[in-house]
Scaffold this motif. Sequence first.
Motif, PDB file in Angstrom:
ATOM      1  N   PRO A  44     -28.667 -20.125  30.454  1.00 47.21           N
ATOM      2  CA  PRO A  44     -28.529 -18.822  29.794  1.00 47.21           C
ATOM      3  C   PRO A  44     -27.517 -18.895  28.649  1.00 47.21           C
ATOM      4  O   PRO A  44     -26.521 -19.624  28.743  1.00 47.21           O
ATOM      5  N   ILE A  45     -27.765 -18.137  27.592  1.00 43.76           N
ATOM      6  CA  ILE A  45     -26.873 -18.174  26.420  1.00 43.76           C
ATOM      7  C   ILE A  45     -25.427 -17.821  26.789  1.00 43.76           C
ATOM      8  O   ILE A  45     -24.489 -18.416  26.267  1.00 43.76           O
ATOM      9  N   ILE A  98     -14.641 -12.688  29.263  1.00 49.81           N
ATOM     10  CA  ILE A  98     -14.527 -11.354  28.654  1.00 49.81           C
ATOM     11  C   ILE A  98     -15.243 -11.329  27.300  1.00 49.81           C
ATOM     12  O   ILE A  98     -16.132 -10.506  27.053  1.00 49.81           O
ATOM     13  N   TYR A  99     -14.862 -12.269  26.429  1.00 55.90           N
ATOM     14  CA  TYR A  99     -15.390 -12.209  25.064  1.00 55.90           C
ATOM     15  C   TYR A  99     -16.860 -12.617  24.994  1.00 55.90           C
ATOM     16  O   TYR A  99     -17.591 -12.116  24.142  1.00 55.90           O
ATOM     17  N   ALA A 100     -17.317 -13.495  25.894  1.00 54.24           N
ATOM     18  CA  ALA A 100     -18.739 -13.866  25.880  1.00 54.24           C
ATOM     19  C   ALA A 100     -19.602 -12.627  26.148  1.00 54.24           C
ATOM     20  O   ALA A 100     -20.609 -12.400  25.465  1.00 54.24           O
ATOM     21  N   SER A 101     -19.199 -11.799  27.101  1.00 60.54           N
ATOM     22  CA  SER A 101     -19.945 -10.551  27.370  1.00 60.54           C
ATOM     23  C   SER A 101     -19.892  -9.611  26.170  1.00 60.54           C
ATOM     24  O   SER A 101     -20.907  -9.032  25.765  1.00 60.54           O
ATOM     25  N   GLU A 102     -18.716  -9.436  25.600  1.00 63.14           N
ATOM     26  CA  GLU A 102     -18.545  -8.505  24.474  1.00 63.14           C
ATOM     27  C   GLU A 102     -19.317  -8.967  23.232  1.00 63.14           C
ATOM     28  O   GLU A 102     -19.897  -8.161  22.515  1.00 63.14           O
ATOM     29  N   ILE A 103     -19.329 -10.281  23.003  1.00 61.70           N
ATOM     30  CA  ILE A 103     -20.027 -10.838  21.831  1.00 61.70           C
ATOM     31  C   ILE A 103     -21.532 -10.611  21.951  1.00 61.70           C
ATOM     32  O   ILE A 103     -22.188 -10.175  21.011  1.00 61.70           O
ATOM     33  N   LEU A 104     -22.078 -10.877  23.142  1.00 64.47           N
ATOM     34  CA  LEU A 104     -23.529 -10.728  23.308  1.00 64.47           C
ATOM     35  C   LEU A 104     -23.939  -9.255  23.248  1.00 64.47           C
ATOM     36  O   LEU A 104     -25.017  -8.922  22.757  1.00 64.47           O
ATOM     37  N   PHE A 105     -23.081  -8.365  23.709  1.00 66.62           N
ATOM     38  CA  PHE A 105     -23.369  -6.929  23.562  1.00 66.62           C
ATOM     39  C   PHE A 105     -23.376  -6.560  22.080  1.00 66.62           C
ATOM     40  O   PHE A 105     -24.290  -5.890  21.591  1.00 66.62           O
ATOM     41  N   ASP A 106     -22.385  -7.027  21.360  1.00 68.84           N
ATOM     42  CA  ASP A 106     -22.300  -6.713  19.927  1.00 68.84           C
ATOM     43  C   ASP A 106     -23.512  -7.243  19.167  1.00 68.84           C
ATOM     44  O   ASP A 106     -24.010  -6.601  18.248  1.00 68.84           O
ATOM     45  N   ALA A 107     -23.986  -8.423  19.598  1.00 71.99           N
ATOM     46  CA  ALA A 107     -25.130  -9.042  18.921  1.00 71.99           C
ATOM     47  C   ALA A 107     -26.460  -8.480  19.417  1.00 71.99           C
ATOM     48  O   ALA A 107     -27.512  -8.783  18.849  1.00 71.99           O
ATOM     49  N   GLY A 108     -26.442  -7.675  20.491  1.00 68.02           N
ATOM     50  CA  GLY A 108     -27.683  -7.101  21.037  1.00 68.02           C
ATOM     51  C   GLY A 108     -28.573  -8.134  21.705  1.00 68.02           C
ATOM     52  O   GLY A 108     -29.796  -8.021  21.686  1.00 68.02           O
ATOM     53  N   ILE A 109     -27.958  -9.160  22.300  1.00 69.97           N
ATOM     54  CA  ILE A 109     -28.725 -10.257  22.903  1.00 69.97           C
ATOM     55  C   ILE A 109     -28.488 -10.317  24.406  1.00 69.97           C
ATOM     56  O   ILE A 109     -27.342 -10.280  24.870  1.00 69.97           O
ATOM     57  N   HIS A 110     -29.567 -10.407  25.164  1.00 77.32           N
ATOM     58  CA  HIS A 110     -29.458 -10.437  26.618  1.00 77.32           C
ATOM     59  C   HIS A 110     -28.834 -11.769  27.074  1.00 77.32           C
ATOM     60  O   HIS A 110     -29.287 -12.830  26.653  1.00 77.32           O
ATOM     61  N   PRO A 111     -27.821 -11.692  27.945  1.00 82.30           N
ATOM     62  CA  PRO A 111     -27.106 -12.927  28.342  1.00 82.30           C
ATOM     63  C   PRO A 111     -27.949 -13.925  29.130  1.00 82.30           C
ATOM     64  O   PRO A 111     -27.592 -15.096  29.221  1.00 82.30           O
ATOM     65  N   SER A 121     -26.232   5.225  26.146  1.00 81.57           N
ATOM     66  CA  SER A 121     -26.047   5.952  27.408  1.00 81.57           C
ATOM     67  C   SER A 121     -26.718   5.321  28.632  1.00 81.57           C
ATOM     68  O   SER A 121     -26.691   5.913  29.704  1.00 81.57           O
ATOM     69  N   SER A 122     -27.338   4.145  28.491  1.00 79.44           N
ATOM     70  CA  SER A 122     -27.815   3.431  29.692  1.00 79.44           C
ATOM     71  C   SER A 122     -26.614   3.050  30.541  1.00 79.44           C
ATOM     72  O   SER A 122     -25.488   2.998  30.044  1.00 79.44           O
ATOM     73  N   SER A 123     -26.848   2.760  31.822  1.00 79.96           N
ATOM     74  CA  SER A 123     -25.762   2.298  32.688  1.00 79.96           C
ATOM     75  C   SER A 123     -25.477   0.822  32.438  1.00 79.96           C
ATOM     76  O   SER A 123     -26.402  -0.003  32.450  1.00 79.96           O
ATOM     77  N   ILE A 124     -24.212   0.489  32.232  1.00 87.02           N
ATOM     78  CA  ILE A 124     -23.828  -0.926  32.062  1.00 87.02           C
ATOM     79  C   ILE A 124     -24.068  -1.646  33.387  1.00 87.02           C
ATOM     80  O   ILE A 124     -23.741  -1.120  34.450  1.00 87.02           O
ATOM     81  N   MET A 125     -24.652  -2.846  33.304  1.00 85.20           N
ATOM     82  CA  MET A 125     -24.944  -3.644  34.498  1.00 85.20           C
ATOM     83  C   MET A 125     -23.974  -4.807  34.631  1.00 85.20           C
ATOM     84  O   MET A 125     -23.500  -5.343  33.636  1.00 85.20           O
ATOM     85  N   LYS A 126     -23.740  -5.188  35.883  1.00 87.08           N
ATOM     86  CA  LYS A 126     -22.971  -6.404  36.154  1.00 87.08           C
ATOM     87  C   LYS A 126     -23.902  -7.387  36.860  1.00 87.08           C
ATOM     88  O   LYS A 126     -24.502  -7.037  37.875  1.00 87.08           O
ATOM     89  N   ILE A 127     -24.041  -8.576  36.314  1.00 84.49           N
ATOM     90  CA  ILE A 127     -24.846  -9.608  36.966  1.00 84.49           C
ATOM     91  C   ILE A 127     -23.971 -10.850  37.177  1.00 84.49           C
ATOM     92  O   ILE A 127     -22.856 -10.924  36.644  1.00 84.49           O
ATOM     93  N   THR A 128     -24.467 -11.787  37.975  1.00 81.55           N
ATOM     94  CA  THR A 128     -23.726 -13.022  38.203  1.00 81.55           C
ATOM     95  C   THR A 128     -24.496 -14.185  37.591  1.00 81.55           C
ATOM     96  O   THR A 128     -25.688 -14.336  37.827  1.00 81.55           O
ATOM     97  N   GLN A 129     -23.808 -14.963  36.762  1.00 84.89           N
ATOM     98  CA  GLN A 129     -24.427 -16.147  36.154  1.00 84.89           C
ATOM     99  C   GLN A 129     -23.495 -17.319  36.374  1.00 84.89           C
ATOM    100  O   GLN A 129     -22.328 -17.254  35.964  1.00 84.89           O
ATOM    101  N   THR A 156     -21.106 -11.248  34.544  1.00 80.17           N
ATOM    102  CA  THR A 156     -21.481 -10.924  33.169  1.00 80.17           C
ATOM    103  C   THR A 156     -21.799  -9.434  33.124  1.00 80.17           C
ATOM    104  O   THR A 156     -22.420  -8.908  34.032  1.00 80.17           O
ATOM    105  N   PHE A 157     -21.345  -8.773  32.073  1.00 79.73           N
ATOM    106  CA  PHE A 157     -21.620  -7.346  31.909  1.00 79.73           C
ATOM    107  C   PHE A 157     -22.533  -7.162  30.702  1.00 79.73           C
ATOM    108  O   PHE A 157     -22.367  -7.847  29.689  1.00 79.73           O
ATOM    109  N   LEU A 158     -23.512  -6.250  30.839  1.00 75.90           N
ATOM    110  CA  LEU A 158     -24.448  -6.037  29.736  1.00 75.90           C
ATOM    111  C   LEU A 158     -25.019  -4.634  29.757  1.00 75.90           C
ATOM    112  O   LEU A 158     -24.979  -3.958  30.794  1.00 75.90           O
ATOM    113  N   CYS A 159     -25.563  -4.215  28.621  1.00 72.90           N
ATOM    114  CA  CYS A 159     -26.308  -2.955  28.561  1.00 72.90           C
ATOM    115  C   CYS A 159     -27.790  -3.289  28.486  1.00 72.90           C
ATOM    116  O   CYS A 159     -28.239  -3.896  27.505  1.00 72.90           O
TER     117      CYS A 159
END
Length: 271
Positions: free
Chosen positions: A155-156, A172-185, A250-258, A263-266
């Motif tokens: 996974p990216i 922390i920053y890997a999650s924030e970067i992928l959210f900013d880029a709109g890319i699923h982790p 306004s979607s719920s932020i998800m927490k997954i394990t990788q 990892t946190f994502l929208c």
Amino acid sequence: MPELPEIQTIVNELERVLPGKRIKSCRVLRDKMVQGDQHRFRQQVKNKNIRKIERRGKYIVITLSSSQMIIVHLRMTGKFIFQPLKSPAQKHDRVVFELQNQQKLIFSDVRCFGTLELVNDINKHNGLSQLGFDPWSRQLTAGILQKKLENRQIPIKTALLDQKLIAGLGNIYASEILFDAGIHPDIPANQLKHEKLASIIRSMRKILRLALKYNGTSISDYRRIDEKQGMFQNFLKVYGKADQKCINCSSSIMKITQNQRSTFLCPGCQK
Ligand SMILES: [Zn+2]
């Protein structure tokens, strides 16, 4: 664990006060923190001037007048504190450098995973010699990243944590970067097209620059020198926000394990 903005903040603060200062002596209060022969460490740093402080990935490199370097890794809870020489020792003081001007620079560490090592040649240091691109490196382009990832199906998000690929990112920053880029982790690294990789690089530099402006993220143990806090925790958009509403959609932020890491994502913004 501190990541690039936190380490760079500490390096900047040390760089303002340490260069030109002489290490009069050094005491090691917890043996295992110093890699290699600690007697040699104490002897060889003694009476050396501190020339400069730099960051390499998540390492702090302190160059001495002898051209030797003290390589520091803070790991979980390591930090630097300045104290007047005569102030009483604290419980978590691990390595104490007595400086001129009646001051001491203390490497303090609650959990003792941090390390200090004296080296003659940075290229022979196990961790440092294997570091990948610095996020600010001009050589780091979407084309190069695509080439490096072409055979990697991980996974990216996991790829971004690989210090041999890009040095300095953590959870922390890997999650924030992928959210900013709109890319699923979860997207396999080798499936990302050139333009997606370009937006990851853009988001990475944007987020890191902003985090550095706020002196990093103090969520758990990270402190700047002398126990000051960073402020970027107030600007996080997904990390640590499971079940809260995404500020964009306004979607719920998800927490997954990788790979055993959170990892946190929208799910609305990251495809
Ligand atoms: Zn969203």
